[in-house]
Design an enzyme around this catalytic site. Structure first.
Site, PDB file in Angstrom:
ATOM      1  N   PHE A   2       0.845  -1.187   0.000  1.00  0.00           N
ATOM      2  CA  PHE A   2       0.000   0.000   0.000  1.00  0.00           C
ATOM      3  C   PHE A   2       0.891   1.251   0.000  1.00  0.00           C
ATOM      4  O   PHE A   2       2.120   1.154   0.043  1.00  0.00           O
ATOM      5  CB  PHE A   2      -0.912  -0.003   1.234  1.00  0.00           C
ATOM      6  CG  PHE A   2      -1.752  -1.249   1.351  1.00  0.00           C
ATOM      7  CD1 PHE A   2      -2.989  -1.327   0.748  1.00  0.00           C
ATOM      8  CD2 PHE A   2      -1.283  -2.346   2.062  1.00  0.00           C
ATOM      9  CE1 PHE A   2      -3.760  -2.479   0.848  1.00  0.00           C
ATOM     10  CE2 PHE A   2      -2.038  -3.502   2.161  1.00  0.00           C
ATOM     11  CZ  PHE A   2      -3.278  -3.576   1.556  1.00  0.00           C
ATOM     12  N   SER A  40      -7.182  -7.422  -1.436  1.00  0.00           N
ATOM     13  CA  SER A  40      -6.534  -6.931  -0.224  1.00  0.00           C
ATOM     14  C   SER A  40      -6.959  -5.498   0.049  1.00  0.00           C
ATOM     15  O   SER A  40      -6.936  -4.659  -0.853  1.00  0.00           O
ATOM     16  CB  SER A  40      -5.010  -6.986  -0.353  1.00  0.00           C
ATOM     17  OG  SER A  40      -4.566  -8.326  -0.453  1.00  0.00           O
ATOM     18  N   CYS A  47      -3.373  -5.251   6.621  1.00  0.00           N
ATOM     19  CA  CYS A  47      -3.755  -5.826   5.335  1.00  0.00           C
ATOM     20  C   CYS A  47      -4.695  -6.998   5.579  1.00  0.00           C
ATOM     21  O   CYS A  47      -4.316  -8.004   6.180  1.00  0.00           O
ATOM     22  CB  CYS A  47      -2.510  -6.293   4.578  1.00  0.00           C
ATOM     23  SG  CYS A  47      -2.873  -7.068   2.987  1.00  0.00           S
ATOM     24  N   HIS A 101       1.504  -4.580   7.508  1.00  0.00           N
ATOM     25  CA  HIS A 101       1.873  -5.466   8.610  1.00  0.00           C
ATOM     26  C   HIS A 101       2.092  -4.608   9.852  1.00  0.00           C
ATOM     27  O   HIS A 101       3.121  -3.942   9.977  1.00  0.00           O
ATOM     28  CB  HIS A 101       3.150  -6.238   8.276  1.00  0.00           C
ATOM     29  CG  HIS A 101       3.035  -7.080   7.052  1.00  0.00           C
ATOM     30  ND1 HIS A 101       4.126  -7.550   6.359  1.00  0.00           N
ATOM     31  CD2 HIS A 101       1.940  -7.538   6.376  1.00  0.00           C
ATOM     32  CE1 HIS A 101       3.727  -8.262   5.323  1.00  0.00           C
ATOM     33  NE2 HIS A 101       2.402  -8.258   5.312  1.00  0.00           N
TER      34      HIS A 101
END
Length: 213
Positions: A2, A40, A47, A101
């Site tokens: 992202f 996603s 995520c 993450h």
């Protein structure tokens, strides 16, 4: 992958504890465009995979490990969450590389309203008459084990928002937030003591790894 450029703030419509985790139903608008099963989506910096969707909302499942590493164990119906679709190969990179993450959960220390010249006009403990121009300073705690990854003018992702560190303090760091970012994200609802997902810049992790070898 992202960019930390949030598309919109969605609203949690349902929370269901399931075997091995939790399910969230999230109302959205922009991110539903061209959505598909298995896509996603960054939900406040985590995520997550779309399991189902309709014209008004989508559903994601959070495994127990994800719940333990985030504040999603406390999320409730009506809460605002930041949403971003995954980066396409031909997209413009306006923020920085964000993996989705979450490294840790930190918290808001202070929120300060500032004028165009950077002068603090109001802190989170003062009255609420907002001046017509300027922005905000948000101060966050940083756990000791992550302090090395937070550098002046470096990048961090907070609840999935790509932000630049304006100043480092002792156990804290401050970011400047412009009105547009505050309006489009859940920062407008964050107050001192509220939890926030922190993802440090992955480049800092790679540099540390290379120097250690």
């Amino acid at each position: 992958m992202f960019t930390g450029i949030v598309a919109e703030a969605g609203e949690v419509r349902a929370v269901t504890d399931d075997e091995g985790g939790r399910r969230l139903t999230i109302a959205a608008d922009e991110v539903l465009s061209d959505l598909n099963h298995g896509a996603s989506v960054s939900v406040s910096g985590a995520c997550l995979t779309v399991e189902s969707f309709d014209e008004e909302s989508f559903e994601v499942f959070l495994a127990s490990e994800t719940v333990e590493k985030t504040y999603f164990d406390e999320v409730a119906v009506g809460d605002a969450v930041n949403l971003e679709r995954a980066l396409r190969a031909d997209d413009r990179l306006d923020g920085h590389f964000v993996q989705g993450h979450v490294d840790t959960v930190t918290e808001v220390v202070d929120v300060r309203r500032v004028g165009e010249d950077g002068e603090v006009l109001r802190t989170s403990e003062e009255s609420s008459g907002a001046p017509p121009r300027g922005g905000w300073e948000y101060e966050f705690a940083v756990p000791e084990e992550y302090e090395a990854y937070v550098a002046d003018k470096g990048s961090v992702a907070l609840d999935g928002i790509s932000l630049t560190v304006a100043e480092r303090g002792e156990g804290t760091f401050t970011v400047a937030v412009i009105p547009t970012t505050r309006e489009l994200t859940n920062l407008s609802e964050k107050e001192p003591g509220d939890p926030v997902h922190l993802e440090v810049d992955v480049l800092a992790k790679y540099v540390e790894r290379m120097l250690a070898e």
